[in-house]
Design a protein around this motif. Structure first.
Motif: not given
Length: 268
Positions: A73, A75, A205, A211, A222, A228
């Motif tokens: 998760e 990014v 995502n 975010i 995220t 992501s």
């Protein structure tokens, strides 16, 4: 202010970009369940220095690491840790290097073992969006043309396109003009000029585009904790057309992947 590069400077930038490409290729086989991102970081730093370059991220904006390693998760801007990667994870490895006084800045999202089909599709679409965006980096177009192309393609698959983080010009500094968002409107923004060099980098995502930043002051995640993906290339505008300075060839060679996706953007 956009800083166009001469053909000689573009070739120097290519050397910097290829150091990063080779680093990612070297890491490709090492991304396995059980390895930590801190171990990957240390291996990458040694490799970059052994190849006559300087880690581009280390110390930049007080960054404490050579790599930024964003797991699941996360990014972007994930700091390396001593937590082992596990089967089913994904890890976006973003790497920078300085050679010839120019920066290379390049990223690839790796699969750790077997990953979920929906995550694999996210990676596929994000990488496709990267080339769709690069295709719009040409004479006569503007920043918004690249952003629109990436946004339209990714949102057509139901994915969230991050707004707060963008690609950028690249050269003797890591971040030059112009900013290169992954969203936008056709015909808007700064016009592309011959000799421009940019980093185009979709950050996409699986769920919401929204975010948050973790307490480490770096890692962006995220808000819905869904995966992501992040892919990035360095590109120059030469003879009115996009020309890749970086390549995923070393990654593909390490992973046994055949691809012709870069052929239209190679130096003649």
């Amino acid at each position: 202010m956009i800083i166009p590069k001469t053909l000689e400077e573009i070739e120097l930038m290519r050397e910097a970009a290829l150091i990063v490409s080779k680093t990612l290729g070297m890491l490709a086989k090492k991304v396995q369940p059980g390895i930590t991102t801190q171990e990957l970081n240390d291996i990458a730093e040694e490799f970059i220095r052994d190849n006559g370059a300087i880690p581009g991220f280390l110390g930049l904006y007080d960054c404490p690491s050579t790599l930024l390693t964003s797991v699941n998760e996360a990014v972007v801007h994930g700091l390396p840790t001593n937590t082992p990667l596990k089967e089913g994870d994904i890890v976006a490895i973003d790497c920078g290097a300085i050679k010839n006084d120019f920066y290379g800045d390049h990223a690839y999202t790796f699969e750790v073992g077997e990953i979920a089909p929906e995550t694999k599709k996210l990676l596929q679409v994000t990488k496709e969006a990267l080339y769709i965006g690069i295709r719009e980096f040409k004479a006569g177009n503007r920043v918004g043309d690249v952003g629109y192309a990436i946004q339209n393609y990714c949102e057509s698959h139901g994915y969230g396109v991050v707004r707060e983080l963008v690609g950028h010009g690249l050269g003797r500094k890591m971040h030059e003009d112009p900013e290169m968002p992954n969203y936008g409107k056709r015909g808007r923004g700064k016009k592309f000029v011959e000799g421009m060099t940019v980093a185009i980098e979709p950050m996409i995502n699986l769920g919401t585009r929204r975010i948050s930043q973790l307490s480490d002051g770096w890692t962006i995640v995220t808000q819905d904790q869904k995966p992501s993906a992040h892919f990035e290339h360095d590109v120059a505008l030469v003879d009115g057309k996009p020309q890749l300075l970086s390549t995923f060839d070393y990654v593909y060679e390490a992973l046994g992947i055949e691809s012709n996706e870069e052929d239209e953007f190679r130096k003649p």
